[in-house]
Design a protein around this motif. Structure first.
Motif, PDB file in Angstrom:
ATOM      1  N   GLN A  17      -1.576  -0.306  13.764  1.00  0.00           N
ATOM      2  CA  GLN A  17      -0.108  -0.001  13.353  1.00  0.00           C
ATOM      3  C   GLN A  17       0.332  -1.333  12.252  1.00  0.00           C
ATOM      4  O   GLN A  17       1.320  -0.952  11.475  1.00  0.00           O
ATOM      5  CB  GLN A  17       0.837  -0.327  14.356  1.00  0.00           C
ATOM      6  N   SER A  19       0.893  -3.254   8.886  1.00  0.00           N
ATOM      7  CA  SER A  19       0.882  -2.347   7.547  1.00  0.00           C
ATOM      8  C   SER A  19      -0.173  -3.125   6.716  1.00  0.00           C
ATOM      9  O   SER A  19      -0.585  -4.327   6.899  1.00  0.00           O
ATOM     10  CB  SER A  19       2.338  -2.523   7.042  1.00  0.00           C
ATOM     11  N   GLY A  56      -5.953   2.274  -0.998  1.00  0.00           N
ATOM     12  CA  GLY A  56      -4.521   2.326  -0.747  1.00  0.00           C
ATOM     13  C   GLY A  56      -3.972   2.284  -2.225  1.00  0.00           C
ATOM     14  O   GLY A  56      -3.410   3.203  -2.771  1.00  0.00           O
ATOM     15  N   ILE A  61      -0.844   4.643  -2.422  1.00  0.00           N
ATOM     16  CA  ILE A  61      -0.216   4.549  -1.075  1.00  0.00           C
ATOM     17  C   ILE A  61       0.781   3.450  -0.880  1.00  0.00           C
ATOM     18  O   ILE A  61       0.320   2.272  -1.320  1.00  0.00           O
ATOM     19  CB  ILE A  61      -1.469   4.445  -0.040  1.00  0.00           C
ATOM     20  N   SER A  62       1.760   3.616  -0.109  1.00  0.00           N
ATOM     21  CA  SER A  62       2.826   2.560   0.159  1.00  0.00           C
ATOM     22  C   SER A  62       2.167   1.593   0.839  1.00  0.00           C
ATOM     23  O   SER A  62       1.341   1.479   1.836  1.00  0.00           O
ATOM     24  CB  SER A  62       4.034   3.169   1.018  1.00  0.00           C
ATOM     25  N   ASP A  64       3.520  -0.183   3.101  1.00  0.00           N
ATOM     26  CA  ASP A  64       4.102  -0.073   4.605  1.00  0.00           C
ATOM     27  C   ASP A  64       3.227   0.649   5.248  1.00  0.00           C
ATOM     28  O   ASP A  64       3.543   0.972   6.457  1.00  0.00           O
ATOM     29  CB  ASP A  64       5.543   0.457   4.292  1.00  0.00           C
ATOM     30  N   THR A  65       2.166   1.411   4.639  1.00  0.00           N
ATOM     31  CA  THR A  65       1.292   2.481   5.344  1.00  0.00           C
ATOM     32  C   THR A  65       0.493   1.447   6.564  1.00  0.00           C
ATOM     33  O   THR A  65       0.178   0.513   6.183  1.00  0.00           O
ATOM     34  CB  THR A  65       0.154   3.230   4.414  1.00  0.00           C
ATOM     35  N   ALA A  66       0.330   2.048   7.535  1.00  0.00           N
ATOM     36  CA  ALA A  66      -0.596   1.467   8.625  1.00  0.00           C
ATOM     37  C   ALA A  66      -1.974   1.465   8.145  1.00  0.00           C
ATOM     38  O   ALA A  66      -2.377   2.252   7.435  1.00  0.00           O
ATOM     39  CB  ALA A  66      -0.309   2.246   9.894  1.00  0.00           C
ATOM     40  N   GLU A  69      -4.898   4.023   8.485  1.00  0.00           N
ATOM     41  CA  GLU A  69      -4.929   5.234   7.319  1.00  0.00           C
ATOM     42  C   GLU A  69      -5.952   4.997   6.568  1.00  0.00           C
ATOM     43  O   GLU A  69      -6.546   6.029   6.049  1.00  0.00           O
ATOM     44  CB  GLU A  69      -3.488   5.484   6.624  1.00  0.00           C
TER      45      GLU A  69
END
Length: 141
Positions: A17, A19, A56, A61-62, A64-66, A69
């Protein structure tokens, strides 16, 4: 010499989880290029600086993405009882610069090419591993 003799035993990890921003900040703080990802103390993957950039940022990709991903799930791991020579060969065979050391799926250490180069001068293992890791990949046909 055994891997247990040269591995870094205090390994910082992150959770699935966490980021991308948190993982990158931790890499910067402890000056490393990869962090094992654990879930309930079990190693489930590894996130690298290259993963963050290529999977990423390059794909917009943000941050904030886990990490779950984009982490690398197929990992090569070693054991603390294996020889440094075997670890170097494993790293060379798989063209990796860092080898998580696990015991019952729990991260107990990590070995880098730098650890092998600095701490094991008996076999020239770092030279072997570095030659193989640094070999250019062949283009896919």
């Amino acid at each position: 010499m055994k891997v247990a003799d040269i591995m870094t035993k205090e390994v910082d990890t992150c959770t699935p989880q966490s980021s991308l921003q948190e993982a990158a900040a931790k890499m910067k703080e402890i000056n490393v290029g990869s962090i094992p990802v654990v879930d309930n103390d079990k190693l489930i993957g590894i996130i690298t600086d290259r993963d963050i950039v290529v999977r990423g940022i390059a794909d917009n990709i943000s941050l904030d993405t886990a990490v779950s991903e984009i982490l690398s799930e197929s990992m090569v791991t070693g054991s603390k009882d294996m020889s440094v020579e075997d670890a170097a060969e494993l790293m060379a065979d798989h063209q990796i610069r860092r080898l998580p050391i696990v015991d019952n799926d729990k991260v107990v250490g990590i070995v880098s090419l730098g650890d092998i180069a600095v701490k094991d001068k008996s076999y020239g293992n770092a030279d072997i591993a570095l030659d193989e890791v640094s070999e250019p990949a062949e283009p896919e046909k």
